[in-house]
Design a protein around this motif. Structure first.
Motif, PDB file in Angstrom:
ATOM      1  N   GLU A   1      14.503   2.741  16.573  1.00  0.00           N
ATOM      2  CA  GLU A   1      14.088   3.489  17.748  1.00  0.00           C
ATOM      3  C   GLU A   1      13.383   4.785  17.374  1.00  0.00           C
ATOM      4  OE1 GLU A   1      17.117   3.915  20.696  1.00  0.00           O
ATOM      5  OE2 GLU A   1      17.639   1.807  20.616  1.00  0.00           O
ATOM      6  N   ASP A   2      13.420   5.143  16.080  1.00  0.00           N
ATOM      7  CA  ASP A   2      12.750   6.345  15.613  1.00  0.00           C
ATOM      8  C   ASP A   2      11.417   6.037  14.955  1.00  0.00           C
ATOM      9  OD1 ASP A   2      14.710   8.008  16.516  1.00  0.00           O
ATOM     10  OD2 ASP A   2      15.767   8.138  14.606  1.00  0.00           O
ATOM     11  N   VAL A   3      10.851   4.872  15.237  1.00  0.00           N
ATOM     12  CA  VAL A   3       9.579   4.490  14.635  1.00  0.00           C
ATOM     13  C   VAL A   3       8.532   5.560  14.899  1.00  0.00           C
ATOM     14  CG1 VAL A   3       7.678   2.835  14.736  1.00  0.00           C
ATOM     15  CG2 VAL A   3      10.032   2.024  14.677  1.00  0.00           C
ATOM     16  N   ASN A   4       8.584   6.193  16.058  1.00  0.00           N
ATOM     17  CA  ASN A   4       7.598   7.207  16.423  1.00  0.00           C
ATOM     18  C   ASN A   4       8.109   8.627  16.225  1.00  0.00           C
ATOM     19  OD1 ASN A   4       5.605   5.447  17.115  1.00  0.00           O
ATOM     20  ND2 ASN A   4       6.125   5.391  19.272  1.00  0.00           N
ATOM     21  N   ALA A   5       9.147   8.801  15.443  1.00  0.00           N
ATOM     22  CA  ALA A   5       9.729  10.129  15.268  1.00  0.00           C
ATOM     23  C   ALA A   5       8.708  11.131  14.736  1.00  0.00           C
ATOM     24  CB  ALA A   5      10.931  10.065  14.343  1.00  0.00           C
ATOM     25  N   SER A   6       7.749  10.660  13.953  1.00  0.00           N
ATOM     26  CA  SER A   6       6.752  11.571  13.399  1.00  0.00           C
ATOM     27  C   SER A   6       5.562  11.747  14.330  1.00  0.00           C
ATOM     28  CB  SER A   6       6.271  11.057  12.037  1.00  0.00           C
ATOM     29  OG  SER A   6       5.610   9.813  12.211  1.00  0.00           O
ATOM     30  N   ALA A   7       5.646  11.207  15.509  1.00  0.00           N
ATOM     31  CA  ALA A   7       4.516  11.220  16.432  1.00  0.00           C
ATOM     32  C   ALA A   7       4.500  12.465  17.312  1.00  0.00           C
ATOM     33  CB  ALA A   7       4.539   9.964  17.289  1.00  0.00           C
ATOM     34  N   ALA A   8       4.635  13.631  16.710  1.00  0.00           N
ATOM     35  CA  ALA A   8       4.626  14.870  17.485  1.00  0.00           C
ATOM     36  C   ALA A   8       3.257  15.095  18.119  1.00  0.00           C
ATOM     37  CB  ALA A   8       5.011  16.044  16.606  1.00  0.00           C
ATOM     38  N   LYS A   9       2.197  14.668  17.420  1.00  0.00           N
ATOM     39  CA  LYS A   9       0.846  14.794  17.954  1.00  0.00           C
ATOM     40  C   LYS A   9       0.488  13.529  18.717  1.00  0.00           C
ATOM     41  CE  LYS A   9      -1.645  15.507  14.248  1.00  0.00           C
ATOM     42  NZ  LYS A   9      -2.756  15.877  13.377  1.00  0.00           N
ATOM     43  N   ASP A  10      -0.488  13.653  19.585  1.00  0.00           N
ATOM     44  CA  ASP A  10      -1.018  12.493  20.284  1.00  0.00           C
ATOM     45  C   ASP A  10      -1.567  11.507  19.252  1.00  0.00           C
ATOM     46  OD1 ASP A  10      -2.960  10.753  21.552  1.00  0.00           O
ATOM     47  OD2 ASP A  10      -2.875  12.089  23.281  1.00  0.00           O
ATOM     48  N   PRO A  11      -1.232  10.224  19.379  1.00  0.00           N
ATOM     49  CA  PRO A  11      -1.727   9.256  18.397  1.00  0.00           C
ATOM     50  C   PRO A  11      -3.242   9.268  18.232  1.00  0.00           C
ATOM     51  CG  PRO A  11      -0.056   8.241  19.774  1.00  0.00           C
ATOM     52  CD  PRO A  11      -0.320   9.610  20.342  1.00  0.00           C
ATOM     53  N   ASP A  12      -3.974   9.628  19.287  1.00  0.00           N
ATOM     54  CA  ASP A  12      -5.432   9.707  19.167  1.00  0.00           C
ATOM     55  C   ASP A  12      -5.873  10.795  18.199  1.00  0.00           C
ATOM     56  OD1 ASP A  12      -5.940   7.600  20.934  1.00  0.00           O
ATOM     57  OD2 ASP A  12      -5.874   8.946  22.665  1.00  0.00           O
TER      58      ASP A  12
ATOM     59  N   LYS B   1      -2.451   1.977  13.869  1.00  0.00           N
ATOM     60  CA  LYS B   1      -1.216   2.759  14.001  1.00  0.00           C
ATOM     61  C   LYS B   1      -1.147   3.442  15.366  1.00  0.00           C
ATOM     62  CE  LYS B   1      -0.478   4.019   9.147  1.00  0.00           C
ATOM     63  NZ  LYS B   1      -0.425   5.167   8.220  1.00  0.00           N
ATOM     64  N   ALA B   2      -2.260   4.025  15.790  1.00  0.00           N
ATOM     65  CA  ALA B   2      -2.289   4.739  17.069  1.00  0.00           C
ATOM     66  C   ALA B   2      -2.080   3.773  18.233  1.00  0.00           C
ATOM     67  CB  ALA B   2      -3.600   5.497  17.229  1.00  0.00           C
ATOM     68  N   GLU B   3      -2.753   2.604  18.201  1.00  0.00           N
ATOM     69  CA  GLU B   3      -2.592   1.627  19.274  1.00  0.00           C
ATOM     70  C   GLU B   3      -1.150   1.116  19.333  1.00  0.00           C
ATOM     71  OE1 GLU B   3      -7.044  -0.378  19.332  1.00  0.00           O
ATOM     72  OE2 GLU B   3      -5.593  -1.033  17.817  1.00  0.00           O
ATOM     73  N   ALA B   4      -0.573   0.866  18.155  1.00  0.00           N
ATOM     74  CA  ALA B   4       0.811   0.393  18.100  1.00  0.00           C
ATOM     75  C   ALA B   4       1.758   1.436  18.664  1.00  0.00           C
ATOM     76  CB  ALA B   4       1.190   0.041  16.663  1.00  0.00           C
ATOM     77  N   SER B   5       1.532   2.703  18.344  1.00  0.00           N
ATOM     78  CA  SER B   5       2.384   3.773  18.836  1.00  0.00           C
ATOM     79  C   SER B   5       2.343   3.845  20.363  1.00  0.00           C
ATOM     80  CB  SER B   5       1.949   5.112  18.237  1.00  0.00           C
ATOM     81  OG  SER B   5       2.739   6.158  18.750  1.00  0.00           O
ATOM     82  N   LYS B   6       1.151   3.726  20.917  1.00  0.00           N
ATOM     83  CA  LYS B   6       1.006   3.757  22.378  1.00  0.00           C
ATOM     84  C   LYS B   6       1.709   2.558  23.013  1.00  0.00           C
ATOM     85  CE  LYS B   6      -3.409   6.154  22.235  1.00  0.00           C
ATOM     86  NZ  LYS B   6      -4.853   6.026  22.501  1.00  0.00           N
ATOM     87  N   ALA B   7       1.549   1.377  22.394  1.00  0.00           N
ATOM     88  CA  ALA B   7       2.202   0.179  22.923  1.00  0.00           C
ATOM     89  C   ALA B   7       3.716   0.323  22.861  1.00  0.00           C
ATOM     90  CB  ALA B   7       1.741  -1.057  22.140  1.00  0.00           C
ATOM     91  N   ILE B   8       4.232   0.895  21.770  1.00  0.00           N
ATOM     92  CA  ILE B   8       5.670   1.125  21.635  1.00  0.00           C
ATOM     93  C   ILE B   8       6.152   2.058  22.739  1.00  0.00           C
ATOM     94  CG2 ILE B   8       7.419   2.283  20.208  1.00  0.00           C
ATOM     95  CD1 ILE B   8       5.929   1.045  17.747  1.00  0.00           C
ATOM     96  N   ASP B   9       5.420   3.143  22.966  1.00  0.00           N
ATOM     97  CA  ASP B   9       5.803   4.086  24.029  1.00  0.00           C
ATOM     98  C   ASP B   9       5.882   3.386  25.383  1.00  0.00           C
ATOM     99  OD1 ASP B   9       5.979   6.196  22.251  1.00  0.00           O
ATOM    100  OD2 ASP B   9       4.010   7.033  22.768  1.00  0.00           O
ATOM    101  N   GLU B  10       4.874   2.567  25.700  1.00  0.00           N
ATOM    102  CA  GLU B  10       4.850   1.872  26.984  1.00  0.00           C
ATOM    103  C   GLU B  10       6.022   0.897  27.100  1.00  0.00           C
ATOM    104  OE1 GLU B  10       1.041  -0.004  27.516  1.00  0.00           O
ATOM    105  OE2 GLU B  10      -0.029   1.880  27.192  1.00  0.00           O
ATOM    106  N   LEU B  11       6.278   0.157  26.026  1.00  0.00           N
ATOM    107  CA  LEU B  11       7.358  -0.824  26.062  1.00  0.00           C
ATOM    108  C   LEU B  11       8.728  -0.154  26.090  1.00  0.00           C
ATOM    109  CD1 LEU B  11       5.780  -3.411  23.648  1.00  0.00           C
ATOM    110  CD2 LEU B  11       6.438  -3.845  26.021  1.00  0.00           C
TER     111      LEU B  11
END
Length: 73
Positions: free
Chosen positions: A9-20, A55-65
């Motif tokens: 569940e912490d896959v995006n833990a480093s995603a402090a910035k917008d994936p874009d 990576k950015a697309e996957a992060s966004k998809a993870i957030d949505e899901l």
């Protein structure tokens, strides 16, 4: 012997910035992202995304899901 395993569940833990804005956002998604996306799509009853996401697309998809499944937040 205790081996640290990252929480999926912490896959995006480093995603402090917008994936874009990630400098590596256009690189292929990571193995953990792919695995977690497949888990989330199964839980959401959706079709798995293509394996060629960035990576950015996957992060966004993870957030949505995560929103749809109530996980990770």
């Amino acid at each position: 012997y205790v081996r640290f395993m990252p929480d999926p569940e912490d896959v995006n833990a480093s995603a402090a910035k917008d994936p874009d804005d990630w400098t590596t956002g256009d690189e292929p998604m990571t193995g953990p992202q792919r695995s977690y996306l497949h888990t989330l799509t199964q839980q959401a009853g959706e079709e798995a995304p293509p394996d060629n996401l960035s990576k950015a697309e996957a992060s966004k998809a993870i957030d949505e899901l995560q929103e749809k499944t109530g996980r990770g937040r």
